[in-house]
Write an enzyme that holds these catalytic residues in place. Structure first.
Site, PDB file in Angstrom:
ATOM      1  N   GLY A 226     -50.088   8.100  67.484  1.00 61.28           N
ATOM      2  CA  GLY A 226     -50.996   6.928  68.086  1.00 61.28           C
ATOM      3  C   GLY A 226     -50.949   5.666  67.748  1.00 61.28           C
ATOM      4  O   GLY A 226     -51.314   4.713  68.449  1.00 61.28           O
ATOM      5  N   GLU A 260     -48.033  12.195  63.187  1.00 59.72           N
ATOM      6  CA  GLU A 260     -46.947  12.223  64.063  1.00 59.72           C
ATOM      7  C   GLU A 260     -46.493  11.047  64.988  1.00 59.72           C
ATOM      8  O   GLU A 260     -46.734  10.825  66.138  1.00 59.72           O
ATOM      9  CB  GLU A 260     -47.202  13.366  65.184  1.00 59.72           C
ATOM     10  CG  GLU A 260     -47.766  14.731  64.650  1.00 59.72           C
ATOM     11  CD  GLU A 260     -48.575  15.711  65.733  1.00 59.72           C
ATOM     12  OE1 GLU A 260     -48.663  15.115  66.869  1.00 59.72           O
ATOM     13  OE2 GLU A 260     -48.259  16.750  65.607  1.00 59.72           O
ATOM     14  N   PRO A 261     -46.330  10.006  64.302  1.00 62.33           N
ATOM     15  CA  PRO A 261     -45.983   8.539  64.875  1.00 62.33           C
ATOM     16  C   PRO A 261     -44.801   8.742  65.584  1.00 62.33           C
ATOM     17  O   PRO A 261     -43.835   9.231  65.268  1.00 62.33           O
ATOM     18  CB  PRO A 261     -45.831   7.801  63.768  1.00 62.33           C
ATOM     19  CG  PRO A 261     -45.333   8.509  62.416  1.00 62.33           C
ATOM     20  CD  PRO A 261     -45.927   9.892  63.103  1.00 62.33           C
ATOM     21  N   GLY A 262     -44.519   8.037  66.703  1.00 61.60           N
ATOM     22  CA  GLY A 262     -43.514   7.964  67.689  1.00 61.60           C
ATOM     23  C   GLY A 262     -43.244   6.505  67.724  1.00 61.60           C
ATOM     24  O   GLY A 262     -42.337   6.180  67.235  1.00 61.60           O
ATOM     25  N   ARG A 263     -43.983   5.923  68.561  1.00 64.84           N
ATOM     26  CA  ARG A 263     -44.191   4.490  69.024  1.00 64.84           C
ATOM     27  C   ARG A 263     -43.873   3.577  67.827  1.00 64.84           C
ATOM     28  O   ARG A 263     -42.992   2.720  67.611  1.00 64.84           O
ATOM     29  CB  ARG A 263     -45.269   3.965  69.707  1.00 64.84           C
ATOM     30  CG  ARG A 263     -45.240   2.710  70.376  1.00 64.84           C
ATOM     31  CD  ARG A 263     -46.413   2.353  71.232  1.00 64.84           C
ATOM     32  NE  ARG A 263     -46.932   3.507  72.028  1.00 64.84           N
ATOM     33  CZ  ARG A 263     -46.785   3.457  73.478  1.00 64.84           C
ATOM     34  NH1 ARG A 263     -45.987   2.800  73.924  1.00 64.84           N
ATOM     35  NH2 ARG A 263     -47.464   4.741  73.844  1.00 64.84           N
ATOM     36  N   TYR A 303     -47.036   2.184  83.995  1.00 63.11           N
ATOM     37  CA  TYR A 303     -48.438   2.045  83.545  1.00 63.11           C
ATOM     38  C   TYR A 303     -48.610   0.476  83.639  1.00 63.11           C
ATOM     39  O   TYR A 303     -49.657   0.319  83.032  1.00 63.11           O
ATOM     40  CB  TYR A 303     -48.155   2.302  81.921  1.00 63.11           C
ATOM     41  CG  TYR A 303     -47.548   3.531  81.549  1.00 63.11           C
ATOM     42  CD1 TYR A 303     -48.059   4.750  81.851  1.00 63.11           C
ATOM     43  CD2 TYR A 303     -46.225   3.654  80.781  1.00 63.11           C
ATOM     44  CE1 TYR A 303     -47.530   6.015  81.366  1.00 63.11           C
ATOM     45  CE2 TYR A 303     -45.843   4.542  80.386  1.00 63.11           C
ATOM     46  CZ  TYR A 303     -46.519   6.082  80.519  1.00 63.11           C
ATOM     47  OH  TYR A 303     -45.789   7.063  80.092  1.00 63.11           O
ATOM     48  N   CYS A 328     -34.168   1.114  95.001  1.00 65.82           N
ATOM     49  CA  CYS A 328     -34.805   0.969  96.371  1.00 65.82           C
ATOM     50  C   CYS A 328     -36.186   1.102  96.447  1.00 65.82           C
ATOM     51  O   CYS A 328     -36.597   2.409  97.076  1.00 65.82           O
ATOM     52  CB  CYS A 328     -34.107   1.901  97.425  1.00 65.82           C
ATOM     53  SG  CYS A 328     -34.118   3.641  96.911  1.00 65.82           S
ATOM     54  N   GLU A 329     -37.060   0.773  95.386  1.00 62.71           N
ATOM     55  CA  GLU A 329     -38.441   0.719  95.286  1.00 62.71           C
ATOM     56  C   GLU A 329     -39.088  -0.472  95.129  1.00 62.71           C
ATOM     57  O   GLU A 329     -38.598  -1.238  94.116  1.00 62.71           O
ATOM     58  CB  GLU A 329     -38.988   1.921  94.268  1.00 62.71           C
ATOM     59  CG  GLU A 329     -38.173   3.292  94.234  1.00 62.71           C
ATOM     60  CD  GLU A 329     -38.992   4.304  94.769  1.00 62.71           C
ATOM     61  OE1 GLU A 329     -40.308   4.018  94.959  1.00 62.71           O
ATOM     62  OE2 GLU A 329     -38.647   5.335  94.909  1.00 62.71           O
ATOM     63  N   TYR A 357     -40.258   5.462  74.199  1.00 57.70           N
ATOM     64  CA  TYR A 357     -40.449   5.831  75.778  1.00 57.70           C
ATOM     65  C   TYR A 357     -39.726   4.987  76.626  1.00 57.70           C
ATOM     66  O   TYR A 357     -40.463   4.708  77.822  1.00 57.70           O
ATOM     67  CB  TYR A 357     -41.937   5.892  75.965  1.00 57.70           C
ATOM     68  CG  TYR A 357     -42.778   6.544  74.816  1.00 57.70           C
ATOM     69  CD1 TYR A 357     -42.731   8.003  75.090  1.00 57.70           C
ATOM     70  CD2 TYR A 357     -43.667   5.904  74.012  1.00 57.70           C
ATOM     71  CE1 TYR A 357     -43.522   8.656  74.046  1.00 57.70           C
ATOM     72  CE2 TYR A 357     -44.282   6.862  72.951  1.00 57.70           C
ATOM     73  CZ  TYR A 357     -44.267   8.311  73.228  1.00 57.70           C
ATOM     74  OH  TYR A 357     -44.900   8.907  72.193  1.00 57.70           O
TER      75      TYR A 357
HETATM   76  N1  LLP Z   1     -48.440  13.915  69.155  1.00 55.78           N
HETATM   77  C1  LLP Z   1     -48.733  14.198  70.137  1.00 55.78           C
HETATM   78  C2  LLP Z   1     -49.458  15.516  70.333  1.00 55.78           C
HETATM   79  C3  LLP Z   1     -48.249  13.332  71.308  1.00 55.78           C
HETATM   80  O1  LLP Z   1     -48.885  13.864  72.393  1.00 55.78           O
HETATM   81  C4  LLP Z   1     -47.880  12.073  71.275  1.00 55.78           C
HETATM   82  C5  LLP Z   1     -47.675  11.255  72.529  1.00 55.78           C
HETATM   83  C6  LLP Z   1     -47.398  11.761  70.007  1.00 55.78           C
HETATM   84  C7  LLP Z   1     -47.790  12.556  68.851  1.00 55.78           C
HETATM   85  C8  LLP Z   1     -46.703  10.402  69.729  1.00 55.78           C
HETATM   86  O2  LLP Z   1     -47.641   9.314  70.109  1.00 55.78           O
HETATM   87  P1  LLP Z   1     -47.219   7.937  69.779  1.00 55.78           P
HETATM   88  O3  LLP Z   1     -47.237   7.711  67.962  1.00 55.78           O
HETATM   89  O4  LLP Z   1     -45.841   7.594  70.000  1.00 55.78           O
HETATM   90  O5  LLP Z   1     -48.261   7.000  70.376  1.00 55.78           O
HETATM   91  N2  LLP Z   1     -44.875   7.719  77.685  1.00 55.78           N
HETATM   92  C9  LLP Z   1     -46.211   6.899  77.280  1.00 55.78           C
HETATM   93  C10 LLP Z   1     -46.505   7.533  75.792  1.00 55.78           C
HETATM   94  C11 LLP Z   1     -46.846   8.897  76.103  1.00 55.78           C
HETATM   95  C12 LLP Z   1     -47.460   9.656  74.838  1.00 55.78           C
HETATM   96  C13 LLP Z   1     -47.303  10.990  74.755  1.00 55.78           C
HETATM   97  N3  LLP Z   1     -47.735  11.648  73.559  1.00 55.78           N
HETATM   98  C14 LLP Z   1     -45.861   5.451  77.188  1.00 55.78           C
HETATM   99  O6  LLP Z   1     -44.684   5.073  77.408  1.00 55.78           O
HETATM  100  O7  LLP Z   1     -46.613   4.683  76.771  1.00 55.78           O
END
Ligand code: LLP
Length: 402
Positions: A226, A260-263, A303, A328-329, A357
């Site tokens: 997050g 659990e960082p993604g972004r 979003y 086409c949207e 993402y």
């Molecule tokens: N852990 C869990 C259980 C999650 O559901 C998520 C993201 C993460 C970790 C990683 O979150 P992050 O660190 O990336 O914020 N498609 C959307 C974001 C959806 C996030 C879903 N869950 C966007 O483009 O903003």
């Protein structure tokens, strides 16, 4: 970021995603080192960017993986993330996915409902295995982010409330086939305020203590992902303050902290590069039409997300326009009412902060092949996923028209 978008466009055509792998390293190391005094596991959220080369780069740095499908689990394993660093989350795991997760012997299955725990128990029993369980707690906290990426309120579908979680842990303790191993919470994405995270972690830590009092000893406390990144001019959470506040909440508990960082890891490393096809004016509205579209990068359409956009020409003559793609949207836009310079055919346009993402949410809508992905590491570029061809797109259907 020192990437020559023009040279890459000549070499690989457009549109493309390019990722700065040195930046990915920097982000991983920054977070990992902020937990230095403590046992920690950075389980990269594969959903943010699941290109095998990206995951492999993180695997080599020592990362684990947070996965939301068995496909993501397999990606992580394929590039060498050890099974004991893999977590499998998600509100709707199928029997088949649970079976495979148990057979692959991953670190823990992050269970999101009482019904799912029963399924896991039954499947583990049939396989004669012990399932390591983590339970996703929904702490009912407003993360103060976009409602579509908020997950920690009871009105969201994720996790279970504290009392249900307690009952589920007792079920684990009493079962031959379940082993209570971890606890999990994730309140939302693109978080820029620390307080909601602190509040959530406090609730979770409290539960860990209560469980300890009834002889349920967990080994992992997973605080989710997050952490926000810069799209515009956001003020970010300081990683050191983030980790310290988590460690403070965990004081006295002998657990490994997991996040659990993604972004945070990949978001700012990526740029989506597209080129101008045409300009047109409808009434008094100017449109700049590029070769990339919502199927390549859907965040603005889905979003209303802001991404910084730069036209790579020297023209200083700015005027208001919408930057749109060929799909086409009417929802096919990257930005509306944005000031951009006059453009020429083939001018490049860079759309920043697209590493998370972006590609993973791409589709083949309008029979558009997904774009090329390129990595840059130590100044060297490398194709890490080739552009999809028409033949790729029809391959799975072709045999049925004979
Ligand atoms: N852990 C869990 C259980 C999650 O559901 C998520 C993201 C993460 C970790 C990683 O979150 P992050 O660190 O990336 O914020 N498609 C959307 C974001 C959806 C996030 C879903 N869950 C966007 O483009 O903003």
């Amino acid at each position: 970021m020192n990437i020559d978008f023009k040279t890459l466009a000549e070499k690989y055509q457009t549109p493309y995603y390019v990722y700065d792998f040195d930046h990915i390293t920097k982000q991983y190391e920054e977070l990992k080192s902020s937990f230095r005094a403590r046992k920690s596991l950075i389980a990269y959220a594969v959903k943010a960017n699941s290109n095998l080369s990206v995951i492999k780069h993180l695997a080599d740095l020592g990362a684990g993986a947070d996965c939301v499908s068995i496909g993501e689990v397999k990606r992580a394993l394929k590039v060498g993330i050890p099974s004991y660093k893999i977590i499998f989350s998600g509100v709707g795991k199928s029997d088949d996915e649970i079976t495979q997760a148990l057979e692959l012997d991953i670190l823990m299955i992050n269970v999101e409902s009482a019904a799912e725990l029963n399924r896991v128990e039954d499947i583990a029993k049939n396989l004669g295995k012990i399932a390591r369980i983590s339970i996703r707690v929904n702490p009912n906290i407003d993360p103060k982010t976009h409602p579509y990426i908020s997950t920690g309120l009871h009105e969201n579908k994720f996790g279970v409330d504290i009392d249900t979680a307690k009952r589920m842990y007792i079920q684990c303790k009493n079962s031959e086939f379940l082993e209570p191993t971890g606890i999990h919470c994730h309140i939302g994405s693109q978080l820029t305020q620390l307080q909601p995270i602190k509040d959530a972690v406090k609730i979770v830590a409290e539960l860990v203590k209560n469980l300890k009092a009834i002889k349920i000893d967990l080994s992992f406390m997973d605080v989710g992902g997050g952490l926000g990144i810069i799209y515009d001019n956001e003020k970010l959470i300081d990683t050191y303050e983030y980790s310290q506040s988590i460690l403070d909440a965990m004081f006295g508990l002998d657990v490994t902290v997991v996040c659990e960082p993604g972004r945070f890891i990949v978001g700012n490393s990526g740029v989506f590069v597209t080129k101008v096809l045409y300009e047109k004016v409808n009434g008094n509205k100017r449109f700049v039409i590029v070769d990339g579209a919502m199927n390549d990068l859907i965040r603005p359409a889905l979003y209303n997300a802001y991404h910084k956009i730069e036209v790579l020409n020297d023209n200083k003559n700015l005027s208001d326009c919408n930057l749109v793609g060929p799909v086409c949207e009417s929802g096919d836009f990257f930005a509306k009412n944005i000031q951009l310079p006059q453009t020429n055919h083939n001018d490049l346009v860079a759309i920043y902060s697209a590493g998370a993402y972006g590609f993973t949410m791409a589709s083949n809508y309008n029979t558009r092949g997904r774009v090329a992905e390129i990595a840059v590491l130590n100044g060297q570029d490398r194709l890490i996923r080739r552009r999809e061809t028409f033949e790729d797109l029809i391959a799975l259907e072709e045999e049925f028209i004979k």
